[in-house]
Design an enzyme around this catalytic site. Sequence first.
Site, PDB file in Angstrom:
ATOM      1  N   GLY A 141       0.801  -1.224   0.000  1.00  0.00           N
ATOM      2  CA  GLY A 141       0.000   0.000   0.000  1.00  0.00           C
ATOM      3  C   GLY A 141       0.833   1.272   0.000  1.00  0.00           C
ATOM      4  N   GLU A 167      -1.188   5.730 -13.547  1.00  0.00           N
ATOM      5  CA  GLU A 167      -2.459   5.076 -13.852  1.00  0.00           C
ATOM      6  C   GLU A 167      -3.586   6.067 -13.629  1.00  0.00           C
ATOM      7  OE1 GLU A 167      -1.737   0.396 -12.580  1.00  0.00           O
ATOM      8  OE2 GLU A 167      -3.107   1.609 -11.394  1.00  0.00           O
ATOM      9  N   GLU A 189      -1.803  -5.633 -10.438  1.00  0.00           N
ATOM     10  CA  GLU A 189      -0.490  -6.208 -10.161  1.00  0.00           C
ATOM     11  C   GLU A 189      -0.596  -7.693  -9.885  1.00  0.00           C
ATOM     12  OE1 GLU A 189       1.662  -5.483  -6.581  1.00  0.00           O
ATOM     13  OE2 GLU A 189      -0.126  -5.395  -5.320  1.00  0.00           O
ATOM     14  N   ARG A 191       3.467 -14.699  -4.373  1.00  0.00           N
ATOM     15  CA  ARG A 191       3.664 -15.320  -3.055  1.00  0.00           C
ATOM     16  C   ARG A 191       2.316 -15.711  -2.478  1.00  0.00           C
ATOM     17  NH1 ARG A 191       1.424 -11.062  -0.230  1.00  0.00           N
ATOM     18  NH2 ARG A 191       1.857  -9.014  -1.120  1.00  0.00           N
TER      19      ARG A 191
HETATM   20  P1  ADP Z   1      -0.972  -6.876  -0.905  1.00  0.00           P
HETATM   21  O1  ADP Z   1       0.491  -6.802  -1.048  1.00  0.00           O
HETATM   22  O2  ADP Z   1      -1.614  -6.927  -2.214  1.00  0.00           O
HETATM   23  O3  ADP Z   1      -1.570  -5.843   0.000  1.00  0.00           O
HETATM   24  P2  ADP Z   1      -1.366  -8.765   1.251  1.00  0.00           P
HETATM   25  O4  ADP Z   1      -2.368  -7.978   1.961  1.00  0.00           O
HETATM   26  O5  ADP Z   1      -1.483 -10.231   1.221  1.00  0.00           O
HETATM   27  O6  ADP Z   1      -1.299  -8.296  -0.252  1.00  0.00           O
HETATM   28  O7  ADP Z   1       0.040  -8.482   1.876  1.00  0.00           O
HETATM   29  C1  ADP Z   1       0.455  -7.242   2.276  1.00  0.00           C
HETATM   30  C2  ADP Z   1       1.947  -7.259   2.244  1.00  0.00           C
HETATM   31  O8  ADP Z   1       2.454  -6.052   2.771  1.00  0.00           O
HETATM   32  C3  ADP Z   1       2.539  -8.347   3.061  1.00  0.00           C
HETATM   33  O9  ADP Z   1       3.688  -8.777   2.408  1.00  0.00           O
HETATM   34  C4  ADP Z   1       2.873  -7.705   4.392  1.00  0.00           C
HETATM   35  O10 ADP Z   1       3.984  -8.284   5.022  1.00  0.00           O
HETATM   36  C5  ADP Z   1       3.176  -6.307   3.957  1.00  0.00           C
HETATM   37  N1  ADP Z   1       2.692  -5.322   4.900  1.00  0.00           N
HETATM   38  C6  ADP Z   1       1.656  -5.438   5.742  1.00  0.00           C
HETATM   39  N2  ADP Z   1       1.486  -4.335   6.462  1.00  0.00           N
HETATM   40  C7  ADP Z   1       2.449  -3.482   6.054  1.00  0.00           C
HETATM   41  C8  ADP Z   1       2.798  -2.141   6.414  1.00  0.00           C
HETATM   42  N3  ADP Z   1       2.146  -1.476   7.374  1.00  0.00           N
HETATM   43  N4  ADP Z   1       3.803  -1.554   5.752  1.00  0.00           N
HETATM   44  C9  ADP Z   1       4.466  -2.224   4.794  1.00  0.00           C
HETATM   45  N5  ADP Z   1       4.193  -3.478   4.424  1.00  0.00           N
HETATM   46  C10 ADP Z   1       3.208  -4.092   5.039  1.00  0.00           C
HETATM   47  P1  ADP Z   2       0.403  -2.545  -3.612  1.00  0.00           P
HETATM   48  O1  ADP Z   2       1.516  -3.110  -4.442  1.00  0.00           O
HETATM   49  O2  ADP Z   2       0.878  -1.578  -2.608  1.00  0.00           O
HETATM   50  O3  ADP Z   2      -0.508  -3.610  -3.086  1.00  0.00           O
HETATM   51  P2  ADP Z   2      -1.618  -1.964  -5.666  1.00  0.00           P
HETATM   52  O4  ADP Z   2      -1.222  -1.500  -7.018  1.00  0.00           O
HETATM   53  O5  ADP Z   2      -2.033  -3.369  -5.519  1.00  0.00           O
HETATM   54  O6  ADP Z   2      -0.426  -1.631  -4.652  1.00  0.00           O
HETATM   55  O7  ADP Z   2      -2.772  -1.010  -5.137  1.00  0.00           O
HETATM   56  C1  ADP Z   2      -3.161  -1.031  -3.788  1.00  0.00           C
HETATM   57  C2  ADP Z   2      -4.529  -0.412  -3.650  1.00  0.00           C
HETATM   58  O8  ADP Z   2      -4.513   0.957  -4.110  1.00  0.00           O
HETATM   59  C3  ADP Z   2      -5.632  -1.063  -4.465  1.00  0.00           C
HETATM   60  O9  ADP Z   2      -6.197  -2.178  -3.811  1.00  0.00           O
HETATM   61  C4  ADP Z   2      -6.623   0.083  -4.625  1.00  0.00           C
HETATM   62  O10 ADP Z   2      -7.375   0.271  -3.446  1.00  0.00           O
HETATM   63  C5  ADP Z   2      -5.707   1.272  -4.791  1.00  0.00           C
HETATM   64  N1  ADP Z   2      -5.406   1.516  -6.218  1.00  0.00           N
HETATM   65  C6  ADP Z   2      -4.325   1.102  -6.897  1.00  0.00           C
HETATM   66  N2  ADP Z   2      -4.358   1.511  -8.189  1.00  0.00           N
HETATM   67  C7  ADP Z   2      -5.500   2.212  -8.336  1.00  0.00           C
HETATM   68  C8  ADP Z   2      -6.140   2.904  -9.422  1.00  0.00           C
HETATM   69  N3  ADP Z   2      -5.570   2.985 -10.627  1.00  0.00           N
HETATM   70  N4  ADP Z   2      -7.327   3.521  -9.191  1.00  0.00           N
HETATM   71  C9  ADP Z   2      -7.922   3.467  -7.977  1.00  0.00           C
HETATM   72  N5  ADP Z   2      -7.369   2.836  -6.921  1.00  0.00           N
HETATM   73  C10 ADP Z   2      -6.184   2.210  -7.079  1.00  0.00           C
HETATM   74 MG    MG Z   3      -1.635  -4.932  -4.195  1.00  0.00          MG
END
Ligand code: ADP
Ligand code: ADP
Ligand code: MG
Length: 461
Positions: A166, A201, A289, A293
Amino acid sequence: MTIHSVLVANRGEIAVRIIRAAKALGLRTVQVHSQADAGSLAVKLADEAIDIGPAAAKKSYLNIEAVLAAAKAAKVDAIHPGYGFLSENADFAEAVVAAGMKFVGPDAAAIRLLGDKVAARQVAARAGVPTVPGSDGRVSDLTEAAAIVSRIGFPVMIKAAAGGGGRGIRIAHSLEEFERHFPQASAEAAAAFGDGGLYIEKVIEKARHIEVQILGDGTNFVHCYERECSLQRRRQKVWEEAPAAGLPADVRKRLCDSAVALARSVGYSGAGTVEYLYDDASRDFYFIEVNTRIQVEHPVTEMITGLDLVQEMLRIAGGQPLSVSQDDIVIAGHAIECRINAEDPHRGFMPGPGPVETLAVPEGEGIRFDTMLFAGYAVPPFYDSLLGKLIVHGADRDACLAKLRTALAGLGISGIPTTVPLHQALAADADVAAGRFHTRFLEHWLETKFAAPPSGTREVA
Ligand code: ADP
Ligand code: ADP
Ligand code: MG
């Protein structure tokens, strides 16, 4: 060949989860741990435990040399990286293989390709998967960037190619805002991820986050249907479900098929997740994305399919073909997961590590609590605040929600603040019950619906 032993290069609830899966397959388990985790549940459960350094993750869980030295000393066949830490580090995956062991996950080339969010967009596009309108590649200068944003229109997102968790995402509503954010975003991405690369994006407004679980053995590729993770705070998932409420069957099919097409196009091996944004109104979905894992929210998929995804990963790493074909995987009922963090939702989600005094865990059919907690355990302050995940399965979404309310009432963690009260309020909310939400819902709901406790009272979670 099959593997006979595995080292767990992670901590917390996922380490416990991996040890249990490995034991169920009859594998010897080795847990590495930092000095802060010497008394952890994973250390107690594993056949063997090895201290790999001080509390700071950089000196222990992220220390490739230390993890490899432990794996060699323990003579394990494989290393499972869990999520976070080294799980998406291609150099680590490569080093594990060079040292003669199996990395439980895709090969280094796939991690490198898909871990770069810009390269992954290109892979998706080539596989015929719709991507969010935006830049074709990395955008390095403002002139080029300005041309792209004027084409796609505001608001736009500036995203770090190497981002995750995030972080590394900024929104710009105007050219002025964009010109201000762009250089800052690049500097921040370089500092946080060691790679200042950015891409752009279009913001998909009121989108739902829907993702597809995939499994591959390099030859066969299947999907295990979708999860919805729209309830997010700071772009981090808080509550997840499977399947996505009210998703039309034809959309589900296109979505899941596109994830399999992507997996096939790179010869994917292991478990992975293809993430999308979905627009209810237009029924369009857009790739965002791939996570190469196991994900935090994988249990909701396990609850509706009956699969054990971690066991499946271990089998694939041992060179066995997928144990299931697409036709074997069917959706039964509905599952919801609540992430329980050591944070106080009434005080800005302030982390509250410390000793757990008592622990009451709800039990019953279709109720699962994945955790590293036990009464007397002191949650260390050095790592992320996830304590566990309450996962509930019901015959349909309404039954699942009803069971969730009961299960949350039966989950008692005393001594530290937790996010249980947040989940209780969400589980009682009419919009949540109707499945009416999108990725910005929770932030607005927290401001308008989630009341602070009366002043002067001190909540005991
Ligand atoms: P996504 O990466 O799409 O959000 P997950 O929710 O499964 O998918 O995993 C979140 C990832 O981010 C995990 O690898 C976790 O270790 C890591 N993560 C969780 N909380 C934080 C945080 N506060 N800051 C950075 N990384 C985090
Ligand atoms: P991360 O690698 O940190 O998990 P993501 O690309 O998966 O990042 O995006 C994390 C979250 O950010 C998404 O689940 C969504 O809520 C928001 N987000 C990402 N890209 C967009 C987009 N183009 N428009 C609106 N929301 C987005
Ligand atoms: Mg993601």
